[in-house]
Enzyme design. Structure first.
Site, PDB file in Angstrom:
ATOM      1  N   ILE A 149     -32.717 -79.499  11.092  1.00  0.00           N
ATOM      2  CA  ILE A 149     -33.434 -78.454  11.824  1.00  0.00           C
ATOM      3  C   ILE A 149     -34.910 -78.439  11.454  1.00  0.00           C
ATOM      4  O   ILE A 149     -35.787 -78.419  12.338  1.00  0.00           O
ATOM      5  CB  ILE A 149     -32.775 -77.076  11.570  1.00  0.00           C
ATOM      6  CG1 ILE A 149     -31.455 -76.996  12.339  1.00  0.00           C
ATOM      7  CG2 ILE A 149     -33.721 -75.932  11.980  1.00  0.00           C
ATOM      8  CD1 ILE A 149     -30.686 -75.720  12.158  1.00  0.00           C
TER       9      ILE A 149
ATOM     10  N   VAL B 222     -36.581 -81.541  13.050  1.00  0.00           N
ATOM     11  CA  VAL B 222     -36.819 -81.444  14.491  1.00  0.00           C
ATOM     12  C   VAL B 222     -37.896 -80.409  14.788  1.00  0.00           C
ATOM     13  O   VAL B 222     -38.780 -80.619  15.624  1.00  0.00           O
ATOM     14  CB  VAL B 222     -35.514 -81.114  15.245  1.00  0.00           C
ATOM     15  CG1 VAL B 222     -35.810 -80.732  16.697  1.00  0.00           C
ATOM     16  CG2 VAL B 222     -34.561 -82.308  15.204  1.00  0.00           C
ATOM     17  N   GLU B 223     -37.835 -79.285  14.086  1.00  0.00           N
ATOM     18  CA  GLU B 223     -38.764 -78.195  14.370  1.00  0.00           C
ATOM     19  C   GLU B 223     -40.215 -78.539  14.015  1.00  0.00           C
ATOM     20  O   GLU B 223     -41.122 -78.319  14.821  1.00  0.00           O
ATOM     21  CB  GLU B 223     -38.337 -76.929  13.615  1.00  0.00           C
ATOM     22  CG  GLU B 223     -37.065 -76.287  14.123  1.00  0.00           C
ATOM     23  CD  GLU B 223     -37.231 -75.620  15.483  1.00  0.00           C
ATOM     24  OE1 GLU B 223     -38.373 -75.507  15.967  1.00  0.00           O
ATOM     25  OE2 GLU B 223     -36.209 -75.230  16.063  1.00  0.00           O
ATOM     26  N   THR B 224     -40.439 -79.059  12.808  1.00  0.00           N
ATOM     27  CA  THR B 224     -41.829 -79.200  12.347  1.00  0.00           C
ATOM     28  C   THR B 224     -42.117 -80.494  11.594  1.00  0.00           C
ATOM     29  O   THR B 224     -43.114 -80.580  10.892  1.00  0.00           O
ATOM     30  CB  THR B 224     -42.210 -78.025  11.424  1.00  0.00           C
ATOM     31  OG1 THR B 224     -41.352 -78.029  10.268  1.00  0.00           O
ATOM     32  CG2 THR B 224     -42.116 -76.695  12.132  1.00  0.00           C
TER      33      THR B 224
ATOM     34  N   TYR C 150     -31.283 -80.427  21.920  1.00  0.00           N
ATOM     35  CA  TYR C 150     -31.823 -80.032  20.620  1.00  0.00           C
ATOM     36  C   TYR C 150     -30.746 -80.145  19.541  1.00  0.00           C
ATOM     37  O   TYR C 150     -30.973 -80.740  18.478  1.00  0.00           O
ATOM     38  CB  TYR C 150     -32.345 -78.592  20.694  1.00  0.00           C
ATOM     39  CG  TYR C 150     -32.723 -78.009  19.356  1.00  0.00           C
ATOM     40  CD1 TYR C 150     -34.004 -78.165  18.855  1.00  0.00           C
ATOM     41  CD2 TYR C 150     -31.794 -77.303  18.583  1.00  0.00           C
ATOM     42  CE1 TYR C 150     -34.361 -77.646  17.617  1.00  0.00           C
ATOM     43  CE2 TYR C 150     -32.134 -76.783  17.352  1.00  0.00           C
ATOM     44  CZ  TYR C 150     -33.424 -76.951  16.873  1.00  0.00           C
ATOM     45  OH  TYR C 150     -33.759 -76.437  15.645  1.00  0.00           O
TER      46      TYR C 150
END
Length: 321
Positions: free
Chosen positions: A116, A119-121, A306
């Protein structure tokens, strides 16, 4: 002459942007919010909102989100790059003790937490370059389709700024107003953020330890099932046609799909709740069993693209740690 023309263009642009926002609606928001939140005065709220800027590029971005316009093939290639995988391995090595403790406490696998954040940052390397106040102001007052939601998030952001001692006019995030390593919206920040240290502050902007604890807490609160599988590639034992798009929330069982010709690549309990996920890749159709923990990941972001990117990035990182 050129300076005059440039000045007129800039003036026109400013007036156009200003005209996109109903200032009476802004005033009403400030009044209502101050009446509901005793810790704020209307003047304080307006002081912050008067420093916000309407951004037309934010409107353009939210009308074309990547998850809604990309195929799985294109979407996957963004995240399944060796550089991101290596960054995840390095992040794990640096924060191994934190990840293992949080995983043991919550039941959420360390690699899923890594997936997570990756993928996010990109493990904190890309947290967003928009002022959060600009994003929420623009979307709250300039995007009627979801204005109610973003005005609510704007109010949460103002509350959060006092709770966590954030400078409301300076915090950076995504074009939708998500913040920090974990890209929490303000309401999620308030509801799910945790400090890794007992009785510490919840710093998702600069503390990877707090981000790790908060991502795991988010999944735990959304009923992550410890030690249960997430997904498995489905092989077809016979030709299957006419299968319609399934909900990401499991409404059937593994056995319902095996009975009609889907075989999981890994052994799965027949009675596990399941759905069938359909992805297009390299001109072919991929089928995956979507189990309950896959659905939990979609509570973080509702797109199955996602959730699958999180899962597959997590598996690649796991191989290297």
């Amino acid at each position: 002459m050129q300076k005059t023309i440039l000045s007129l263009i800039l003036l026109l642009f400013t007036l156009t942007a200003f005209s996109q926002i109903d200032q009476a609606a802004v005033e009403k928001f400030a009044t209502d919010f101050a009446n509901e939140e005793a810790q704020f005065t209307k003047e304080e709220v307006m002081d912050v909102l008067n420093q916000a800027e309407y951004r037309s590029d934010i409107i353009e971005k939210i009308t074309r989100p990547a998850e809604g316009t990309m195929t799985w093939e294109r979407y996957r290639k963004i995240f399944m790059k060796q550089g991101r995988i290596d960054a995840g391995i390095d992040f794990y090595k640096e924060h191994k003790a934190t990840l293992e403790k949080v995983s043991a406490d919550t039941g959420v696998p360390a690699e899923i937490i890594l997936g997570i954040i990756g993928v996010e940052t990109y493990f904190g390397q890309i947290k967003g370059s928009y002022k959060v106040i600009d994003a929420l102001y623009t979307l709250g007052f300039g995007y009627p389709k979801r204005g109610k939601f973003f005005k609510s998030e704007l109010g949460k952001f103002l509350t959060l700024s006092k709770l966590e001692n954030l400078k409301a006019t300076e915090v950076l995030g995504s074009y939708a107003g998500a913040m920090g390593y974990s890209q929490f919206m303000p309401s999620s920040y308030i509801a799910y953020a945790k400090s890794f240290e007992e009785n510490g502050t919840r710093d998702l902007m600069d503390s990877p330890e707090d981000a790790i604890a908060s991502v795991a807490n988010y999944l735990k609160v959304h009923r992550w099932k410890k030690d249960e599988p997430i997904t498995s590639r489905a092989e077809l034992t016979r030709e299957i046609t006419g299968l319609r798009k399934q909900s990401t929330r499991p409404k059937n069982k593994v056995s319902d799909y095996t009975a009609i010709g889907f075989k999981p690549a890994e052994k799965l309990q027949a009675d596990l709740p399941a759905t069938m996920l359909i992805f297009d890749k390299d001109g072919n159709t991929e089928h995956w069993f979507g189990l309950y923990n896959f659905y939990v990941i979609t509570r973080y972001n509702h797109s199955p693209l996602y959730a699958m990117a999180v899962y597959q990035l997590a598996q690649e990182i796991k191989k290297g740690i």
